[in-house]
Design a protein around this motif. Sequence first.
Motif, short mmCIF file in Angstrom:
data_model
loop_
_atom_site.label_atom_id
_atom_site.label_comp_id
_atom_site.label_asym_id
_atom_site.label_seq_id
_atom_site.Cartn_x
_atom_site.Cartn_y
_atom_site.Cartn_z
N GLN A 104 -24.84 18.67 20.09
CA GLN A 104 -24.34 20.02 20.62
C GLN A 104 -24.60 19.93 22.10
N ASP A 105 -25.52 18.86 23.05
CA ASP A 105 -24.95 18.99 24.08
C ASP A 105 -23.87 17.93 24.66
N TYR A 106 -23.04 17.62 23.22
CA TYR A 106 -22.05 16.76 23.99
C TYR A 106 -21.43 18.19 24.27
N PHE A 147 -20.81 10.34 25.50
CA PHE A 147 -21.58 10.48 24.77
C PHE A 147 -21.16 10.83 23.06
N LYS A 148 -19.87 10.10 23.19
CA LYS A 148 -18.67 10.00 22.36
C LYS A 148 -19.16 7.92 21.74
N GLN A 149 -18.97 7.70 22.75
CA GLN A 149 -19.73 5.91 23.27
C GLN A 149 -20.68 6.12 21.76
N ASN A 150 -22.19 6.69 22.29
CA ASN A 150 -23.15 6.26 21.93
C ASN A 150 -23.51 7.12 20.02
N ALA A 151 -22.40 8.53 20.12
CA ALA A 151 -22.50 9.02 18.61
C ALA A 151 -21.85 8.24 17.85
N ARG A 203 -24.35 5.51 16.17
CA ARG A 203 -25.26 6.05 15.64
C ARG A 203 -24.73 6.62 15.04
N ASN A 204 -23.28 6.17 14.24
CA ASN A 204 -22.94 7.57 13.05
C ASN A 204 -22.66 8.57 13.34
N VAL A 205 -23.29 9.57 14.73
CA VAL A 205 -23.00 10.94 15.13
C VAL A 205 -21.79 11.44 15.27
N SER A 206 -22.04 12.57 13.83
CA SER A 206 -20.38 13.07 13.64
C SER A 206 -20.26 14.32 15.07
N LEU A 207 -19.44 13.83 15.93
CA LEU A 207 -19.47 15.40 16.80
C LEU A 207 -18.42 16.40 16.57
N GLU A 208 -17.99 15.80 15.43
CA GLU A 208 -16.98 17.18 14.41
C GLU A 208 -17.36 18.00 13.72
#
Length: 199
Positions: free
Chosen positions: A43-45, A84-88, A91-96
């Motif tokens: 959400q912060d992204y 944000f994109k790199q760290n996500a 850590r296998n965190v979806s930004l979608e």
Amino acid sequence: MVSCSQLLEKHAGAWEKATQHMFLDGVKTGKLEKSQFYTWLSQDYFFARELSRTVGAVLAQCPAEDYELIHSGLHALWEEVLWFKQNAAERNVSLEVPMQRACEEYVSFLRSIRSEPYSVQIMCLWAIEYVYCVAWKGATPSAPAFEPFAARWGAESFTEYAMQLREAADKSMRTQTEDEKKKVEDLFLKIAALEIDFW
């Protein structure tokens, strides 16, 4: 005139709630679940991406003496979005993912201030950045799992940027109309409330 110091002093209670939150306590102690932090991170992204657009609008109408400051902030936000994109990804965190209600409301607010006078915009930009800065400084040092994030957002360079925004805001607010003075106070409180919900 209204100053940033006056806003902080008059609304100390709201400011404290916005900068001291159980989410941040969990970051500091390590009691916050990683899954909860990663949900917040996505959400912060969205927030950072929208804030960059708002800063672009501020840059378009800022006075010449503030151009370098606002431009540096815009550049930093672009780097932040990439970070944000790199760290996500690491850590296998979806930004979608869907934007949550608290984020939607904050994003809507960011869009709304793009049409405000510069003296209102620059106060909002200072408050948005400074509340984040103070909050993360309070969470530093954090638990090891969250240290890369707390160290970035609690960095001295971020504090320096926020203080430069404060100087620019104070200078701009010296010549405000009565309507603008009331608006900055209302929006300062709005930012505090949005930040509380966002945590």
